[in-house]
Design a protein around this motif. Structure first.
Motif, short mmCIF file in Angstrom:
data_model
loop_
_atom_site.label_atom_id
_atom_site.label_comp_id
_atom_site.label_asym_id
_atom_site.label_seq_id
_atom_site.Cartn_x
_atom_site.Cartn_y
_atom_site.Cartn_z
N PHE A 1 39.20 -0.27 -18.15
CA PHE A 1 39.31 0.82 -17.19
C PHE A 1 39.63 0.25 -15.81
N VAL A 2 40.03 1.14 -14.93
CA VAL A 2 40.36 0.80 -13.55
C VAL A 2 39.41 1.56 -12.63
N VAL A 3 38.95 0.92 -11.58
CA VAL A 3 38.19 1.61 -10.53
C VAL A 3 39.12 1.85 -9.35
N VAL A 4 39.17 3.08 -8.89
CA VAL A 4 39.90 3.41 -7.67
C VAL A 4 38.90 3.94 -6.65
N ILE A 5 38.94 3.39 -5.46
CA ILE A 5 38.03 3.77 -4.38
C ILE A 5 38.82 4.54 -3.32
N PRO A 6 38.68 5.88 -3.29
CA PRO A 6 39.36 6.63 -2.23
C PRO A 6 38.60 6.51 -0.91
N ALA A 7 39.33 6.30 0.18
CA ALA A 7 38.69 6.13 1.48
C ALA A 7 39.60 6.71 2.55
N ARG A 8 39.00 7.45 3.48
CA ARG A 8 39.79 8.04 4.57
C ARG A 8 39.05 7.84 5.89
N MET A 9 39.82 7.77 6.96
CA MET A 9 39.26 7.51 8.28
C MET A 9 38.67 8.76 8.92
N ALA A 10 39.23 9.94 8.62
CA ALA A 10 38.84 11.17 9.32
C ALA A 10 37.63 11.80 8.65
N SER A 11 36.45 11.41 9.10
CA SER A 11 35.20 12.03 8.64
C SER A 11 34.60 12.80 9.81
N SER A 12 34.31 14.07 9.61
CA SER A 12 33.83 14.90 10.72
C SER A 12 32.47 14.43 11.22
N ARG A 13 31.62 13.94 10.33
CA ARG A 13 30.27 13.54 10.74
C ARG A 13 30.18 12.06 11.11
N LEU A 14 31.14 11.26 10.65
CA LEU A 14 31.09 9.83 10.92
C LEU A 14 32.51 9.28 10.98
N PRO A 15 33.19 9.46 12.13
CA PRO A 15 34.59 9.00 12.25
C PRO A 15 34.73 7.52 11.96
N ASP B 1 30.50 0.86 -15.57
CA ASP B 1 30.77 0.51 -16.97
C ASP B 1 30.26 1.60 -17.90
N ASP B 2 29.03 2.06 -17.65
CA ASP B 2 28.43 3.10 -18.49
C ASP B 2 29.25 4.38 -18.45
N LEU B 3 29.75 4.72 -17.27
CA LEU B 3 30.51 5.96 -17.11
C LEU B 3 31.84 5.87 -17.85
N ALA B 4 32.53 4.74 -17.74
CA ALA B 4 33.78 4.56 -18.47
C ALA B 4 33.56 4.58 -19.97
N ALA B 5 32.47 3.96 -20.42
CA ALA B 5 32.16 3.95 -21.85
C ALA B 5 31.85 5.35 -22.35
N LEU B 6 31.16 6.16 -21.55
CA LEU B 6 30.86 7.53 -21.95
C LEU B 6 32.13 8.32 -22.21
N LEU B 7 33.11 8.19 -21.33
CA LEU B 7 34.37 8.90 -21.53
C LEU B 7 35.11 8.35 -22.75
N ALA B 8 35.13 7.03 -22.90
CA ALA B 8 35.82 6.43 -24.04
C ALA B 8 35.21 6.87 -25.37
N GLN B 9 33.89 7.05 -25.38
CA GLN B 9 33.18 7.42 -26.60
C GLN B 9 33.19 8.93 -26.87
N THR B 10 33.78 9.70 -25.95
CA THR B 10 33.87 11.16 -26.13
C THR B 10 35.35 11.53 -26.08
N PRO B 11 36.07 11.34 -27.19
CA PRO B 11 37.53 11.49 -27.15
C PRO B 11 38.01 12.89 -26.79
N GLN B 12 37.17 13.90 -27.01
CA GLN B 12 37.58 15.26 -26.69
C GLN B 12 37.42 15.59 -25.21
N ALA B 13 36.78 14.69 -24.44
CA ALA B 13 36.50 14.96 -23.03
C ALA B 13 37.68 14.57 -22.14
N ASP B 14 37.86 15.34 -21.08
CA ASP B 14 38.86 15.03 -20.05
C ASP B 14 38.27 14.18 -18.93
#
Length: 255
Positions: free
Chosen positions: A4-18, A111-124
């Motif tokens: 699996f791949v981990v993608v970390i989304p990050a943005r600068m414009a946070s209203s509570r913590l710029p 790892d656990d989260l990726a394995a859960l999806l891999a082990q549930t083939p009907q899940a999106d």
């Protein structure tokens, strides 16, 4: 372990913590700590999807890949979908979303989260939940609740207290919490569904509750929920959160 791949989304414009991704925590930018957690997992790749070159520079310094996304994209899911589209990942590829303000999420949890999806083939998608321990947490709109069917498939997510203890409510009593579950905001997606979800407009319930996973349910998606005994420490949304996490990580570094 399923790849699996981990993608970390990050943005600068946070209203509570710029400029949150670059905020100093224990002598390093916040996003650097998040990258370290992702690198503790078994992911084949760790990619930061950021909307500012300064975020991407930190990512590269930390040994992660960096992908520049449009600042106008409305959500982390959309940023991850932009990466998936550019990379041309196959429909069954598994992508884990680790938010850029979660520096205390343990790598093995990914790892656990990726394995859960891999082990549930009907899940999106797959996500995680933990027991709610007190009525105050059940009533807190900042703690998202979820309910599932007997197989662990998500039925609904809400900021409201669900399930509702009708008899306690009618009697003016403190509601029971034994069947209540709090949602942890981590997701694993199949790349094909991720592309379909990002192409859909926001759903009415999504806009009402401000929960993007309700768009997936509106589409008829199967979201598999894994249950954990305890939550990991919360992430960073406010300056107070930043101080808390800084104190925790600084203390751990000294130890």
């Amino acid at each position: 372990m399923t790849g699996f791949v981990v993608v970390i989304p990050a943005r600068m414009a946070s209203s509570r913590l710029p400029d949150k991704p670059l905020a100093a925590v224990a002598g390093r930018p916040l996003i650097a700590h998040v990258i370290s957690r992702a690198q503790e997992s078994a992911a084949g790749r760790v990619i930061v999807a950021g909307d500012d070159d300064r975020i991407l520079a930190v990512a590269r310094q930390c040994g992660a890949e960096a992908f520049l996304t449009d600042p106008a994209l409305p959500s982390g899911t959309d940023r991850i979908a932009a990466v998936a589209a550019a990379e041309g990942w196959g429909d069954e590829s598994i992508v884990v979303n680790l938010q850029g303000d979660e520096p205390l999420t343990p790598g093995p949890l990914l790892d656990d989260l990726a394995a859960l999806l891999a082990q549930t083939p009907q899940a999106d998608m797959a996500t995680l939940g933990v027991p709610i321990r007190c009525a105050q947490d059940l009533a807190d709109p900042n703690q998202v609740k979820l309910v599932t069917d007997r197989s662990g498939r998500a039925l609904y997510f809400s900021r409201a207290p669900i399930p509702m203890d009708r008899e306690a409510h009618r009697a003016g009593q403190v509601p029971a919490v034994e069947q209540a579950t709090r949602h942890l905001g981590l997701y694993a997606y199949r790349a094909g569904f991720l592309r379909r979800m990002s192409a859909e407009p926001p759903a009415p319930l999504e806009e009402l509750e401000q929960l993007e996973q309700l768009r997936a349910l509106d589409m008829g998606a199967w979201i598999q929920v894994g249950r954990r005994a305890e939550a990991h420490p919360p992430g960073v949304d406010t300056p107070e959160d930043l101080d808390r996490v800084d104190a925790f990580l600084s203390g751990r570094a000294r130890a």
